[in-house]
Write a protein that holds these residues in place. Sequence first.
Motif, PDB file in Angstrom:
ATOM      1  N   ILE A 107     -10.735 -43.551  34.519  1.00 19.14           N
ATOM      2  CA  ILE A 107      -9.668 -44.296  33.867  1.00 19.14           C
ATOM      3  C   ILE A 107      -9.882 -44.225  32.356  1.00 19.14           C
ATOM      4  O   ILE A 107     -10.957 -44.560  31.864  1.00 19.14           O
ATOM      5  N   SER A 108      -8.858 -43.795  31.612  1.00 18.52           N
ATOM      6  CA  SER A 108      -9.046 -43.667  30.168  1.00 18.52           C
ATOM      7  C   SER A 108      -7.715 -43.693  29.441  1.00 18.52           C
ATOM      8  O   SER A 108      -6.678 -43.327  29.995  1.00 18.52           O
ATOM      9  N   HIS A 109      -7.757 -44.129  28.178  1.00 15.96           N
ATOM     10  CA  HIS A 109      -6.608 -43.994  27.279  1.00 15.96           C
ATOM     11  C   HIS A 109      -6.820 -42.832  26.329  1.00 15.96           C
ATOM     12  O   HIS A 109      -5.918 -42.466  25.578  1.00 15.96           O
ATOM     13  N   ASN A 110      -8.020 -42.232  26.357  1.00 16.96           N
ATOM     14  CA  ASN A 110      -8.422 -41.229  25.379  1.00 16.96           C
ATOM     15  C   ASN A 110      -8.172 -39.830  25.930  1.00 16.96           C
ATOM     16  O   ASN A 110      -8.882 -39.356  26.817  1.00 16.96           O
ATOM     17  N   LEU A 111      -7.153 -39.158  25.404  1.00 14.86           N
ATOM     18  CA  LEU A 111      -6.810 -37.836  25.919  1.00 14.86           C
ATOM     19  C   LEU A 111      -7.893 -36.803  25.633  1.00 14.86           C
ATOM     20  O   LEU A 111      -8.044 -35.843  26.390  1.00 14.86           O
ATOM     21  N   GLY A 112      -8.657 -36.990  24.566  1.00 16.37           N
ATOM     22  CA  GLY A 112      -9.763 -36.085  24.283  1.00 16.37           C
ATOM     23  C   GLY A 112     -10.826 -36.153  25.362  1.00 16.37           C
ATOM     24  O   GLY A 112     -11.333 -35.128  25.825  1.00 16.37           O
ATOM     25  N   VAL A 113     -11.160 -37.360  25.774  1.00 14.12           N
ATOM     26  CA  VAL A 113     -12.124 -37.553  26.854  1.00 14.12           C
ATOM     27  C   VAL A 113     -11.579 -37.002  28.171  1.00 14.12           C
ATOM     28  O   VAL A 113     -12.287 -36.335  28.926  1.00 14.12           O
ATOM     29  N   VAL A 114     -10.309 -37.276  28.436  1.00 12.05           N
ATOM     30  CA  VAL A 114      -9.677 -36.788  29.673  1.00 12.05           C
ATOM     31  C   VAL A 114      -9.737 -35.266  29.733  1.00 12.05           C
ATOM     32  O   VAL A 114     -10.065 -34.675  30.775  1.00 12.05           O
ATOM     33  N   LYS A 115      -9.430 -34.611  28.633  1.00  8.59           N
ATOM     34  CA  LYS A 115      -9.473 -33.151  28.595  1.00  8.59           C
ATOM     35  C   LYS A 115     -10.881 -32.634  28.827  1.00  8.59           C
ATOM     36  O   LYS A 115     -11.079 -31.597  29.466  1.00  8.59           O
ATOM     37  N   ILE A 168     -13.434 -34.044  30.573  1.00  7.45           N
ATOM     38  CA  ILE A 168     -14.147 -34.304  31.821  1.00  7.45           C
ATOM     39  C   ILE A 168     -13.341 -34.069  33.084  1.00  7.45           C
ATOM     40  O   ILE A 168     -13.910 -33.843  34.151  1.00  7.45           O
ATOM     41  N   SER A 169     -12.002 -34.106  33.029  1.00 10.11           N
ATOM     42  CA  SER A 169     -11.241 -34.148  34.282  1.00 10.11           C
ATOM     43  C   SER A 169     -10.704 -32.786  34.708  1.00 10.11           C
ATOM     44  O   SER A 169     -10.386 -31.931  33.882  1.00 10.11           O
ATOM     45  N   ASP A 170     -10.598 -32.624  36.030  1.00  9.59           N
ATOM     46  CA  ASP A 170      -9.961 -31.439  36.613  1.00  9.59           C
ATOM     47  C   ASP A 170      -8.454 -31.650  36.717  1.00  9.59           C
ATOM     48  O   ASP A 170      -7.669 -30.723  36.474  1.00  9.59           O
ATOM     49  N   ASP A 171      -8.072 -32.861  37.100  1.00 14.02           N
ATOM     50  CA  ASP A 171      -6.669 -33.199  37.324  1.00 14.02           C
ATOM     51  C   ASP A 171      -6.374 -34.522  36.628  1.00 14.02           C
ATOM     52  O   ASP A 171      -7.282 -35.312  36.361  1.00 14.02           O
ATOM     53  N   VAL A 172      -5.091 -34.762  36.366  1.00 14.01           N
ATOM     54  CA  VAL A 172      -4.720 -35.975  35.634  1.00 14.01           C
ATOM     55  C   VAL A 172      -3.449 -36.570  36.221  1.00 14.01           C
ATOM     56  O   VAL A 172      -2.565 -35.841  36.692  1.00 14.01           O
ATOM     57  N   VAL A 173      -3.400 -37.899  36.212  1.00 18.07           N
ATOM     58  CA  VAL A 173      -2.203 -38.661  36.555  1.00 18.07           C
ATOM     59  C   VAL A 173      -1.812 -39.449  35.321  1.00 18.07           C
ATOM     60  O   VAL A 173      -2.639 -40.176  34.757  1.00 18.07           O
ATOM     61  N   VAL A 174      -0.580 -39.291  34.873  1.00 15.53           N
ATOM     62  CA  VAL A 174      -0.084 -40.013  33.690  1.00 15.53           C
ATOM     63  C   VAL A 174       0.714 -41.213  34.180  1.00 15.53           C
ATOM     64  O   VAL A 174       1.643 -41.078  34.976  1.00 15.53           O
ATOM     65  N   THR A 232      -5.260 -30.829  34.666  1.00 13.70           N
ATOM     66  CA  THR A 232      -5.365 -31.416  33.326  1.00 13.70           C
ATOM     67  C   THR A 232      -5.000 -30.429  32.228  1.00 13.70           C
ATOM     68  O   THR A 232      -4.220 -30.755  31.313  1.00 13.70           O
ATOM     69  N   GLU A 233      -5.537 -29.240  32.286  1.00 13.66           N
ATOM     70  CA  GLU A 233      -5.300 -28.261  31.231  1.00 13.66           C
ATOM     71  C   GLU A 233      -3.809 -27.978  31.063  1.00 13.66           C
ATOM     72  O   GLU A 233      -3.294 -27.906  29.946  1.00 13.66           O
ATOM     73  N   ARG A 234      -3.102 -27.850  32.197  1.00 15.81           N
ATOM     74  CA  ARG A 234      -1.673 -27.556  32.117  1.00 15.81           C
ATOM     75  C   ARG A 234      -0.891 -28.750  31.589  1.00 15.81           C
ATOM     76  O   ARG A 234      -0.041 -28.611  30.711  1.00 15.81           O
ATOM     77  N   LEU A 265      -1.786 -31.326  29.755  1.00 20.32           N
ATOM     78  CA  LEU A 265      -2.001 -31.667  28.350  1.00 20.32           C
ATOM     79  C   LEU A 265      -1.546 -30.565  27.404  1.00 20.32           C
ATOM     80  O   LEU A 265      -1.155 -30.838  26.265  1.00 20.32           O
ATOM     81  N   ALA A 266      -1.580 -29.313  27.879  1.00 16.40           N
ATOM     82  CA  ALA A 266      -1.146 -28.209  27.022  1.00 16.40           C
ATOM     83  C   ALA A 266       0.371 -28.123  26.929  1.00 16.40           C
ATOM     84  O   ALA A 266       0.926 -27.806  25.871  1.00 16.40           O
ATOM     85  N   ALA A 267       1.041 -28.394  28.053  1.00 12.19           N
ATOM     86  CA  ALA A 267       2.504 -28.257  28.082  1.00 12.19           C
ATOM     87  C   ALA A 267       3.111 -29.384  28.898  1.00 12.19           C
ATOM     88  O   ALA A 267       3.540 -29.188  30.040  1.00 12.19           O
ATOM     89  N   PRO A 268       3.150 -30.601  28.354  1.00  9.38           N
ATOM     90  CA  PRO A 268       3.691 -31.740  29.113  1.00  9.38           C
ATOM     91  C   PRO A 268       5.131 -31.505  29.523  1.00  9.38           C
ATOM     92  O   PRO A 268       5.942 -31.012  28.747  1.00  9.38           O
ATOM     93  N   ALA A 269       5.425 -31.889  30.774  1.00  9.49           N
ATOM     94  CA  ALA A 269       6.797 -31.750  31.267  1.00  9.49           C
ATOM     95  C   ALA A 269       7.618 -32.999  30.963  1.00  9.49           C
ATOM     96  O   ALA A 269       8.854 -32.940  30.981  1.00  9.49           O
ATOM     97  N   GLU A 270       6.948 -34.136  30.699  1.00  9.42           N
ATOM     98  CA  GLU A 270       7.636 -35.400  30.484  1.00  9.42           C
ATOM     99  C   GLU A 270       7.516 -35.850  29.025  1.00  9.42           C
ATOM    100  O   GLU A 270       6.442 -35.726  28.425  1.00  9.42           O
ATOM    101  N   PRO A 271       8.577 -36.380  28.453  1.00  4.93           N
ATOM    102  CA  PRO A 271       8.521 -36.867  27.070  1.00  4.93           C
ATOM    103  C   PRO A 271       7.415 -37.896  26.850  1.00  4.93           C
ATOM    104  O   PRO A 271       6.796 -37.924  25.787  1.00  4.93           O
ATOM    105  N   TYR A 272       7.164 -38.742  27.853  1.00  2.00           N
ATOM    106  CA  TYR A 272       6.142 -39.776  27.680  1.00  2.00           C
ATOM    107  C   TYR A 272       4.756 -39.159  27.524  1.00  2.00           C
ATOM    108  O   TYR A 272       3.944 -39.614  26.706  1.00  2.00           O
TER     109      TYR A 272
END
Length: 271
Positions: A200-208, A210-216, A228-230, A232-239
């Motif tokens: 659980i994190s608010h820090n996208l640097g940390v998420v990038k 350590i994580s394999d996958d991400v839920v926003v 995660t790599e995809r 954070l590199a190319a978000p599909a959602e404006p949020y």
Amino acid sequence: MTAPLLAVQDLVVQYGSLRAVDGVSFTLERGRTLAVVGESGCGKSTIAAAIVRLIRPTSGRVVLDGQDISALPEKHLRPLRHKVQMVFQDPYGSLDPHQTALRIVAEPLRLRGRDRAACLREAAVLLDRVGLPAGTHDRRPAEFSGGQRQRIGIARALASEPELLVCDEATSALDVSVQAQVLRLLREIQRDTGVAYLFISHNLGVVKEISDDVVVLRAGRVVESGVTERVLAAPAEPYTLALRRAALDPQVMTGRKPRALVAAAMEGRQA
């Protein structure tokens, strides 16, 4: 195909009329790291608390290693608790200030029926494993730095030999250099033990990092998920894109500045 270690299905946690978590679903495979990311107040820590059953979900399912634990009574849940452990955001607040580091780590071993001498031996090995040498084992939490206290928390969690470790903002209270050390330690432990992490994190640097996958997460709902790599590199959602922009100012993500700045980022305006 083998079943995932953790499956969260349509999870709802409601406090009165407020839905803190609203229909969240995701899976976590064995030996992998899934990050749940979002701004302060979006429901991340509530999800973590529901998974480890510190709170009981309003509805939905939390399936751990094939067993639905979301509604189990405590007497049936207790034998399963060693499978999932938690590392808390505040290492000092989660440690007994009156106990030494050695006894803090030995306690979960004692609860599993080991004799006293074996508990202390195994606790010493775990503390050494997380980078706290023998000369520090008889100190109490107040005598350690924040990073060292978090290492004690990690060692205590590992004492139960968990299959899943839930890390709730486990590095957010640490400075950048110590944060990097703890992340490196967590990766080494995962490599050696195969434990899975829900991070659980608010820090996208940390998420990038350590994580394999991400839920926003936004307002208790999943708005985007994937590798995660995809994401954070190319978000599909404006949020998600807004979170990436807002991450340039950490005070937005931690709630120290108005969330209107995230909204501004979503519109591409200067905060």
